[in-house]
Write an enzyme that holds these catalytic residues in place. Structure first.
Site, PDB file in Angstrom:
ATOM      1  N   SER A 102       0.873  -1.179   0.000  1.00 54.25           N
ATOM      2  CA  SER A 102       0.000   0.000   0.000  1.00 54.25           C
ATOM      3  C   SER A 102       0.908   1.226   0.000  1.00 54.25           C
ATOM      4  O   SER A 102       2.033   1.163   0.519  1.00 54.25           O
ATOM      5  CB  SER A 102      -0.865   0.022   1.255  1.00 54.25           C
ATOM      6  N   TYR A 119      -2.602  -0.565  10.287  1.00 54.56           N
ATOM      7  CA  TYR A 119      -2.519  -0.856   8.850  1.00 54.56           C
ATOM      8  C   TYR A 119      -1.153  -0.429   8.297  1.00 54.56           C
ATOM      9  O   TYR A 119      -0.469  -1.201   7.621  1.00 54.56           O
ATOM     10  CB  TYR A 119      -3.645  -0.113   8.126  1.00 54.56           C
TER      11      TYR A 119
HETATM   12  P1  NAD Z   1     -11.364  -5.612   0.060  1.00 57.23           P
HETATM   13  O1  NAD Z   1     -11.670  -5.407   1.498  1.00 57.23           O
HETATM   14  O2  NAD Z   1     -12.331  -5.147  -0.965  1.00 57.23           O
HETATM   15  O3  NAD Z   1     -11.035  -7.168  -0.210  1.00 57.23           O
HETATM   16  C1  NAD Z   1     -10.164  -7.862   0.645  1.00 57.23           C
HETATM   17  C2  NAD Z   1     -10.486  -9.345   0.597  1.00 57.23           C
HETATM   18  O4  NAD Z   1      -9.597 -10.006   1.519  1.00 57.23           O
HETATM   19  C3  NAD Z   1     -11.925  -9.675   1.060  1.00 57.23           C
HETATM   20  O5  NAD Z   1     -12.561 -10.493   0.109  1.00 57.23           O
HETATM   21  C4  NAD Z   1     -11.727 -10.378   2.398  1.00 57.23           C
HETATM   22  O6  NAD Z   1     -12.704 -11.385   2.681  1.00 57.23           O
HETATM   23  C5  NAD Z   1     -10.341 -10.998   2.199  1.00 57.23           C
HETATM   24  N1  NAD Z   1      -9.720 -11.338   3.471  1.00 57.23           N
HETATM   25  C6  NAD Z   1      -9.645 -10.586   4.604  1.00 57.23           C
HETATM   26  N2  NAD Z   1      -9.070 -11.290   5.588  1.00 57.23           N
HETATM   27  C7  NAD Z   1      -8.762 -12.500   5.072  1.00 57.23           C
HETATM   28  C8  NAD Z   1      -8.171 -13.667   5.592  1.00 57.23           C
HETATM   29  N3  NAD Z   1      -7.794 -13.742   6.883  1.00 57.23           N
HETATM   30  N4  NAD Z   1      -7.996 -14.732   4.787  1.00 57.23           N
HETATM   31  C9  NAD Z   1      -8.424 -14.689   3.494  1.00 57.23           C
HETATM   32  N5  NAD Z   1      -9.003 -13.619   2.941  1.00 57.23           N
HETATM   33  C10 NAD Z   1      -9.168 -12.536   3.723  1.00 57.23           C
HETATM   34  O7  NAD Z   1      -9.934  -4.936  -0.181  1.00 57.23           O
HETATM   35  P2  NAD Z   1      -9.190  -4.424  -1.510  1.00 57.23           P
HETATM   36  O8  NAD Z   1      -9.349  -2.961  -1.550  1.00 57.23           O
HETATM   37  O9  NAD Z   1      -9.533  -5.259  -2.686  1.00 57.23           O
HETATM   38  O10 NAD Z   1      -7.690  -4.690  -1.036  1.00 57.23           O
HETATM   39  C11 NAD Z   1      -6.878  -5.745  -1.539  1.00 57.23           C
HETATM   40  C12 NAD Z   1      -5.461  -5.499  -1.049  1.00 57.23           C
HETATM   41  O11 NAD Z   1      -5.000  -4.228  -1.511  1.00 57.23           O
HETATM   42  C13 NAD Z   1      -5.321  -5.453   0.478  1.00 57.23           C
HETATM   43  O12 NAD Z   1      -4.106  -6.056   0.850  1.00 57.23           O
HETATM   44  C14 NAD Z   1      -5.282  -3.974   0.774  1.00 57.23           C
HETATM   45  O13 NAD Z   1      -4.621  -3.684   1.978  1.00 57.23           O
HETATM   46  C15 NAD Z   1      -4.525  -3.459  -0.435  1.00 57.23           C
HETATM   47  N6  NAD Z   1      -4.738  -2.047  -0.722  1.00 57.23           N
HETATM   48  C16 NAD Z   1      -5.973  -1.569  -1.066  1.00 57.23           C
HETATM   49  C17 NAD Z   1      -6.102  -0.217  -1.387  1.00 57.23           C
HETATM   50  C18 NAD Z   1      -7.409   0.386  -1.835  1.00 57.23           C
HETATM   51  O14 NAD Z   1      -7.440   1.619  -2.009  1.00 57.23           O
HETATM   52  N7  NAD Z   1      -8.450  -0.379  -2.037  1.00 57.23           N
HETATM   53  C19 NAD Z   1      -4.990   0.633  -1.316  1.00 57.23           C
HETATM   54  C20 NAD Z   1      -3.772   0.119  -0.939  1.00 57.23           C
HETATM   55  C21 NAD Z   1      -3.653  -1.243  -0.666  1.00 57.23           C
END
Ligand code: NAD
Length: 266
Positions: free
Chosen positions: A145, A157
């Protein structure tokens, strides 16, 4: 870069990826689901895993399996299953992640531990288990991130994603001699269910600080992940690539540049 519609309907497989078997975590929705769609459209055989009982979005041709990334026994079960199915994993995308928005003054040690379990220990377990099945030429992509490149306020986070950077560097060092590459992508503000739960003010402030002047899409991230999985990135390892519209490139100078531009117009 392919947009979602093209990626899901494309039948021309991407060079250096067709026939690979990829495991994507946190794949039920958001970026993980998009990574499954892109990888399977590029010709990979994808195993999508998530805590959820079933996918919440289209996953392309990916097979779905419930798995909690924090559970070593679940990883051992996945590896046993993959062994029975041919025994090879060419790519692992450690995408599963959780956020927790408490700031420094209010964060609880239990929250820190819970977030670390998913964001750091989950990828560590995934690497330990999947590396057993990885031949030379395999690729691991960790989803960090821009919080790992800055002092983003949600402390659990932010520190977990900084720790993931360290894990990625160690894994690149340890697995390099086996021909396994490890790289990290750092998304900026991407439109997913995770960011949908944040305030509108947070979204607007992100757009203001982003030189490209927009939020990111899941396809912006999935296209980069697909490149890092493919043999087209065969000499990249230990790298970190922000996919953030330029947000972290200016180090806070954008608001100064914007203020100067406004002043010159007066
Ligand atoms: P999201 O919350 O939409 O999806 C995350 C998924 O991870 C969900 O389906 C959830 O059920 C699953 N998950 C959570 N805990 C889990 C576990 N213990 N075992 C298995 N699955 C698990 O999030 P997203 O926005 O798609 O984020 C995906 C990745 O990108 C994450 O690592 C997040 O930190 C990172 N990220 C997202 C953003 C953003 O702006 N959306 C920015 C920077 C980084």
């Amino acid at each position: 870069m392919k947009r979602r519609d093209e990626a899901t309907t494309n039948t021309d497989h991407q060079p250096g990826i067709a026939g690979k078997r990829a495991v994507v975590t946190g794949a039920a929705r958001g970026q993980g689901a998009a990574e499954c769609r892109h990888l399977s459209a590029a010709g990979a055989s994808v195993v999508a895993v998530d805590l959820a009982d079933g996918p919440e979005e289209d996953l392309g041709d990916a097979a779905y399996r419930r798995l909690d990334v924090t559970d070593p026994a679940a990883w051992a079960g996945l590896v046993a299953h993959l062994r029975r199915q041919g025994g090879r994993v060419d790519a692992l995308v450690n995408n599963a992640g959780v956020t927790w928005r408490a700031r420094l003054g209010e964060v609880d040690p239990a929250d820190m531990e819970r977030v670390y379990r998913v964001n750091v220990i989950g990828p560590m377990l995934g690497i330990q288990h999947c590396a057993e099945l990885m031949p030379t030429g395999s690729s691991i992509v960790n989803v960090g991130s821009i919080a790992a490149l800055t002092g983003h306020a949600p402390v659990a986070y932010t520190t977990s994603k900084w720790a993931l950077r360290g894990l990625s560097k160690v894994a690149a060092l340890e697995l390099g001699p086996r021909g396994i590459r490890v790289n990290t992508v750092h998304p900026g503000y991407i439109e997913t269910p995770m960011t949908a739960s944040a305030s509108l003010a947070f979204r607007e402030a992100n757009v203001t600080e982003t030189p490209l002047g927009r939020t990111g899409t899941v396809d912006d991230v999935a296209a980069l992940v697909t490149f890092l999985v493919s043999d087209q990135s065969s000499y990249l390892s230990g790298t970190e690539i922000p996919v953030d519209g330029g947000m972290t490139s200016h180090g806070g100078v954008k608001s100064i540049a914007d203020a100067n531009r406004q002043a010159a117009r007066r």
